[in-house]
Design a protein around this motif. Structure first.
Motif, PDB file in Angstrom:
ATOM      1  N   MET A 155       0.988  11.917 -14.508  1.00 41.74           N
ATOM      2  CA  MET A 155       1.732  12.637 -13.497  1.00 41.74           C
ATOM      3  C   MET A 155       1.516  14.142 -13.508  1.00 41.74           C
ATOM      4  O   MET A 155       1.733  14.806 -12.501  1.00 41.74           O
ATOM      5  N   TYR A 156       1.097  14.700 -14.650  1.00 46.39           N
ATOM      6  CA  TYR A 156       0.864  16.151 -14.687  1.00 46.39           C
ATOM      7  C   TYR A 156      -0.124  16.474 -15.805  1.00 46.39           C
ATOM      8  O   TYR A 156      -0.475  15.614 -16.622  1.00 46.39           O
ATOM      9  N   HIS A 157      -0.569  17.716 -15.834  1.00 40.30           N
ATOM     10  CA  HIS A 157      -1.672  18.181 -16.667  1.00 40.30           C
ATOM     11  C   HIS A 157      -1.528  17.788 -18.137  1.00 40.30           C
ATOM     12  O   HIS A 157      -2.355  17.057 -18.694  1.00 40.30           O
ATOM     13  N   ASP A 158      -0.489  18.251 -18.793  1.00 40.61           N
ATOM     14  CA  ASP A 158      -0.393  18.035 -20.232  1.00 40.61           C
ATOM     15  C   ASP A 158      -0.097  16.583 -20.590  1.00 40.61           C
ATOM     16  O   ASP A 158      -0.518  16.108 -21.646  1.00 40.61           O
ATOM     17  N   GLN A 159       0.602  15.873 -19.718  1.00 42.30           N
ATOM     18  CA  GLN A 159       0.854  14.462 -19.999  1.00 42.30           C
ATOM     19  C   GLN A 159      -0.447  13.694 -20.161  1.00 42.30           C
ATOM     20  O   GLN A 159      -0.586  12.847 -21.033  1.00 42.30           O
ATOM     21  N   GLY A 160      -1.434  14.003 -19.335  1.00 45.55           N
ATOM     22  CA  GLY A 160      -2.689  13.290 -19.388  1.00 45.55           C
ATOM     23  C   GLY A 160      -3.702  13.853 -20.356  1.00 45.55           C
ATOM     24  O   GLY A 160      -4.501  13.111 -20.938  1.00 45.55           O
TER      25      GLY A 160
ATOM     26  N   GLY B 114     -13.075   5.533 -25.173  1.00 47.49           N
ATOM     27  CA  GLY B 114     -11.886   4.695 -25.286  1.00 47.49           C
ATOM     28  C   GLY B 114     -10.725   5.085 -24.407  1.00 47.49           C
ATOM     29  O   GLY B 114      -9.745   4.329 -24.314  1.00 47.49           O
ATOM     30  N   LEU B 115     -10.791   6.224 -23.715  1.00 39.07           N
ATOM     31  CA  LEU B 115      -9.652   6.632 -22.889  1.00 39.07           C
ATOM     32  C   LEU B 115     -10.104   7.548 -21.763  1.00 39.07           C
ATOM     33  O   LEU B 115     -10.850   8.504 -21.989  1.00 39.07           O
ATOM     34  N   ALA B 116      -9.645   7.231 -20.545  1.00 38.00           N
ATOM     35  CA  ALA B 116      -9.863   8.098 -19.388  1.00 38.00           C
ATOM     36  C   ALA B 116      -8.532   8.284 -18.685  1.00 38.00           C
ATOM     37  O   ALA B 116      -7.753   7.331 -18.540  1.00 38.00           O
ATOM     38  N   THR B 117      -8.259   9.509 -18.249  1.00 35.88           N
ATOM     39  CA  THR B 117      -7.003   9.783 -17.567  1.00 35.88           C
ATOM     40  C   THR B 117      -7.254  10.705 -16.387  1.00 35.88           C
ATOM     41  O   THR B 117      -8.049  11.641 -16.475  1.00 35.88           O
ATOM     42  N   VAL B 118      -6.608  10.409 -15.265  1.00 37.03           N
ATOM     43  CA  VAL B 118      -6.734  11.186 -14.032  1.00 37.03           C
ATOM     44  C   VAL B 118      -5.374  11.786 -13.720  1.00 37.03           C
ATOM     45  O   VAL B 118      -4.338  11.134 -13.868  1.00 37.03           O
ATOM     46  N   LEU B 119      -5.371  13.042 -13.258  1.00 43.84           N
ATOM     47  CA  LEU B 119      -4.140  13.799 -13.093  1.00 43.84           C
ATOM     48  C   LEU B 119      -3.711  13.885 -11.627  1.00 43.84           C
ATOM     49  O   LEU B 119      -4.534  14.158 -10.752  1.00 43.84           O
ATOM     50  N   VAL B 120      -2.411  13.702 -11.391  1.00 37.54           N
ATOM     51  CA  VAL B 120      -1.863  13.879 -10.046  1.00 37.54           C
ATOM     52  C   VAL B 120      -1.880  15.349  -9.655  1.00 37.54           C
ATOM     53  O   VAL B 120      -2.221  15.711  -8.527  1.00 37.54           O
ATOM     54  N   SER B 121      -1.507  16.237 -10.583  1.00 37.02           N
ATOM     55  CA  SER B 121      -1.561  17.684 -10.334  1.00 37.02           C
ATOM     56  C   SER B 121      -2.316  18.337 -11.483  1.00 37.02           C
ATOM     57  O   SER B 121      -2.472  17.752 -12.556  1.00 37.02           O
ATOM     58  N   ILE B 122      -2.780  19.578 -11.250  1.00 36.04           N
ATOM     59  CA  ILE B 122      -3.657  20.191 -12.251  1.00 36.04           C
ATOM     60  C   ILE B 122      -3.032  21.482 -12.767  1.00 36.04           C
ATOM     61  O   ILE B 122      -2.106  21.455 -13.566  1.00 36.04           O
ATOM     62  N   HIS B 123      -3.527  22.621 -12.296  1.00 34.11           N
ATOM     63  CA  HIS B 123      -3.121  23.906 -12.866  1.00 34.11           C
ATOM     64  C   HIS B 123      -1.976  24.528 -12.072  1.00 34.11           C
ATOM     65  O   HIS B 123      -2.154  25.473 -11.303  1.00 34.11           O
ATOM     66  N   VAL B 124      -0.802  23.947 -12.263  1.00 34.10           N
ATOM     67  CA  VAL B 124       0.419  24.475 -11.661  1.00 34.10           C
ATOM     68  C   VAL B 124       1.497  24.480 -12.737  1.00 34.10           C
ATOM     69  O   VAL B 124       1.364  23.848 -13.774  1.00 34.10           O
ATOM     70  N   SER B 125       2.570  25.209 -12.469  1.00 37.16           N
ATOM     71  CA  SER B 125       3.675  25.217 -13.428  1.00 37.16           C
ATOM     72  C   SER B 125       4.283  23.828 -13.522  1.00 37.16           C
ATOM     73  O   SER B 125       4.118  22.987 -12.630  1.00 37.16           O
TER      74      SER B 125
END
Length: 348
Positions: A279-284, A173-184
């Motif tokens: 837009m970033y790791h935790d958001q997605g 039911g949900l797929a999300t792709v991240l602009v950035s991954i493992h950064v602060s």
């Protein structure tokens, strides 16, 4: 039997990775005809004994050590092919970070990746690693995605920046792709540029088109509360995200946004969109993980081969107990098999 196996790297041998590999192959015996496990034989043998009922049929589970993935095709029915990665290891203590475990996990990833790049495997499924152990082993990459990108770029003779990849987390039911991954978080905010967002939209659209969607509906999340409220709460939407969406639409991509990030994931799950670009790791990742880790799958988009992974970590707190669930790993294996059908070539 397929012409080439799907490889499963064992993950950190002090965590639940080796255990869930064997649990998956016990729960779905037919998968033994599809996969080869890449890792340390002693660590994998130790994990194979976890959760086995005394005097059960599984006490005789046959682990066959292979010199090459191709040898798997000649295994007897029910046997599990194991491809030793790196030097033999004394199994580390359960649930403890160590450089030895990090080296063993990295060796399995590197060996499996090279086989996938060479076309000797249909796909690579990676069991969970521990980032501290990877760092203790001297690996310069913070996680799977960055390491896989570097290995694939080196194989193609190009710098890593020339092979952009993205992390996609999905659950039913949900797929999300991240602009950035493992950064602060501070670095992640700086990564919200028109070029970065547009590249993510393009990679996402290409992946879903290859998966069979003629016109994927790509929702692009905003960065700020309420997607900035016309600049009242920040200008990233106006100056970076909206221009990327417009450029994507001009290229024939069904992108929309920027959408308020507090509602876009709910709308996607209700069927309004096929995927959300975050837009970033935790958001997605938070919305996907709220749906349950047991069915989550991590897919790396942009690689010249299929790579999937379960959507959870090494679970050091229960490692060695025999209680770990293989559901997410099974979902990742199913996703790999679907994306790399029998007899197919390399798939990005």
């Amino acid at each position: 039997m397929a012409k080439r196996p799907v490889l499963i790297s064992m993950g950190d041998p002090a965590g639940i990775g080796p255990e869930i590999v064997w649990r998956a192959l016990r729960e779905r015996p037919a998968l033994r005809r599809e996969v080869v496990v890449v890792g340390d034989m002693a660590c994998l043998r130790r994990a194979a004994r976890l959760g086995v009922v005394p005097d059960s049929a599984e006490r005789g589970l046959v682990l066959a050590e292979l010199e090459e993935p191709a040898e798997w095709a000649g295994l007897p029915p029910g046997a599990v092919g194991v491809w030793q990665a790196g030097d033999a290891l004394v199994p580390p203590a359960w649930g403890q970070v160590s450089a030895a475990a990090g080296r063993a996990a990295a060796a399995a990833i590197r060996q499996g990746t090279q086989a996938a790049l060479d076309g000797r495997a249909r796909a690579l499924v990676t069991a969970p690693i521990h980032k501290e152990a990877l760092a203790a082993a001297g690996e310069p990459y913070p996680g799977h995605t960055e390491l896989l990108q570097a290995l694939a770029a080196r194989h193609q003779g190009v710098p890593a920046a020339a092979l952009p990849v993205r992390m996609m987390l999905s659950a039913p039911g949900l797929a999300t792709v991240l602009v950035s991954i493992h950064v602060s978080l501070r670095e992640a905010l700086a990564a919200v540029t028109t070029d970065g967002v547009l590249e993510t939209i393009r990679i996402t659209d290409a992946h879903f088109r290859r998966a069979g969607l003629a016109q994927p509906r790509v929702a692009v999340a905003g960065l700020n509360p309420h997607a900035g409220e016309g600049g009242l709460f920040g200008r990233e939407e106006i100056e970076a995200i909206a221009p990327a969406v417009r450029a994507a639409r001009a290229q024939g991509i069904a992108a929309s946004g920027p959408h308020p990030p507090d509602t876009v994931f709910m709308r996607a799950r209700q069927g309004a969109f096929d995927v959300v670009v975050a837009m970033y790791h935790d958001q997605g990742l938070i919305p996907v993980k709220l749906l349950g880790l047991e069915h989550g799958v991590n897919t790396t988009l942009g690689l010249p081969f299929v790579r999937t992974s379960p959507d959870h970590g090494t679970a050091f707190d229960i490692a060695g107990s025999g209680r770990a669930s293989a559901d997410s790993l099974l979902a990742a294996i199913d996703a790999a098999l679907a994306a790399a059908p029998e007899g197919g070539g390399l798939t990005s």
